[in-house]
Design an enzyme around this catalytic site. Structure first.
Site, mmCIF file in Angstrom:
data_model
loop_
_atom_site.group_PDB
_atom_site.id
_atom_site.type_symbol
_atom_site.label_atom_id
_atom_site.label_comp_id
_atom_site.label_asym_id
_atom_site.label_seq_id
_atom_site.Cartn_x
_atom_site.Cartn_y
_atom_site.Cartn_z
ATOM 1 C CB CYS A 149 -0.959 -0.011 1.208
ATOM 2 S SG CYS A 149 -2.214 -1.297 1.147
ATOM 3 C CG ASN A 150 4.718 1.491 1.950
ATOM 4 O OD1 ASN A 150 4.886 0.754 1.367
ATOM 5 N ND2 ASN A 150 4.734 1.349 3.256
#
Length: 360
Positions: A149-150
């Site tokens: 997600c990052n």
């Protein structure tokens, strides 16, 4: 320096309410305890709807690609990757086409960075996009894969390094995730959470080494990036390949780990929350956002865009923070030069990636 010039976002045509998606999940088991858990968790996600490249989740459809109602057999990894290859390029192009003045920007593109953790093939998404966009075949390319997600912030960090080292650089970053092709008919707590929050989406960003006319009314300068790995969360967010797709670990401890560590991280890098006017935080889940706000004593109204993206799209993994940042930057005309922005996203490891920006 480096500047964010434009952001485009796109989602598939198939939009499902959280009620429809949770009903599909409940109908895949006969266990009343699991059904009750799914219903309770779905009601607490803060998500109203999510998008998918698949029509399968519509109970009324007979056009199935991956999850036929008549079969209890879990689709294999090969079937899921074939669908990723089928849809990823077109969804990526849809996001790129949403970039303002993209036709005029294309000839200037010197680099392309693709980001994904939900599918792989070769020749990859980077080459497909160069071909479809008719970019210069000498365009330099790289990929950020399987970082979760990052990963968008990691890609932006790479683009920033390129822009600072090459005065004529124009970098296209494309984050594309088809999370819903990894739906699993599993019912432990990790899967009940992941099956109820993830959706599909794509985001494309233009970053330049020189300030150019942009979509926001003000120049958006990238200042700094920081990272932190929380080793005590090593097993709380992770996944691996298996014959039947991705095996997911996503525990309920993640929000607490972020809550305990985000303020010490900001203290260490010398950032005072009250100095930040605008926040673009990855909505990994409602509890994560709630705890992030509590940890920094932020009024939740400062995270309005984060909550809205979560409500309207769910967690799309890597592009999600860019959906939030786009909504924040769309209000740039009301801001003044010098106002600061802060973006953060959370990924496996457990890792935190942050980016500091400023209107100039």
């Amino acid at each position: 320096m480096s500047y964010i010039t434009a952001i485009g976002t796109a989602v598939p045509e198939n939009c499902f309410s959280q009620e429809i998606l949770s009903s599909f999940y409940m109908n895949s088991t006969n266990d009343d305890t699991f059904k009750r858990k799914i219903k309770i968790v779905a009601g607490k996600t803060g998500i109203s709807q999510r998008y998918s490249v698949l029509q399968d989740f519509d109970e009324s459809t007979s056009d199935f690609e991956l999850f036929p109602k008549t079969s209890s057999v879990e689709p294999g990894l090969n079937e899921r990757m074939m669908l990723y290859k089928k849809y990823a390029t077109s969804l990526s192009l849809a996001a790129i086409e949403k970039i303002d003045h993209v036709t005029f920007l294309k000839p200037d593109i010197t680099h392309i960075i693709t980001v994904t953790c939900t599918g792989l093939f070769a020749p990859g998404l980077d080459i497909e996009l160069i071909r479809e966009l008719n970019l210069n075949p000498e365009t330099q390319r790289s990929s950020v894969n399987f970082m979760g997600c990052n990963a968008a912030i990691i890609a932006l960090k790479n683009a920033d390094a390129i822009c600072r080292s090459q005065p004529d650089a124009t970098v296209l970053i494309v984050c594309t995730e088809l999370c819903t092709i990894h739906f699993q008919k599993r019912f432990n707590d990790d899967y009940i959470l992941s099956n109820l929050i993830f959706g599909d989406g794509a985001a494309a960003v233009i970053m330049t080494s020189q300030p150019k006319q942009n979509s926001f009314g003000k120049r958006v300068q990238v200042n700094k990036f920081n990272s932190m790995i929380l080793h005590n969360g090593y097993r709380d967010m992770a996944w691996q390949l298996s014959e039947t797709g991705f095996i997911m670990n996503l525990t309920s401890y993640v929000p607490g780990l972020i809550k305990e560590n985000i303020l010490p991280m900001l203290d260490k890098i010398g950032l005072i929350p009250s100095d930040i006017e605008h926040w673009a935080i990855h909505p990994g889940g409602k509890k994560i956002v709630d705890d992030f706000a509590a940890a920094l004593s932020l009024d939740k109204s400062l995270l309005a865009e984060t909550y809205k993206v979560l409500k309207d799209y769910g967690n799309m993994s890597s592009p999600t923070v860019l959906f939030v940042l786009k909504q924040v930057l769309e209000k740039a005309e009301k801001a003044t030069a010098g106002e600061k922005l802060f973006a953060a996203a959370f990924g496996p490891g457990l890792s935190i990636e942050t980016m500091q920006l400023q209107y100039v």
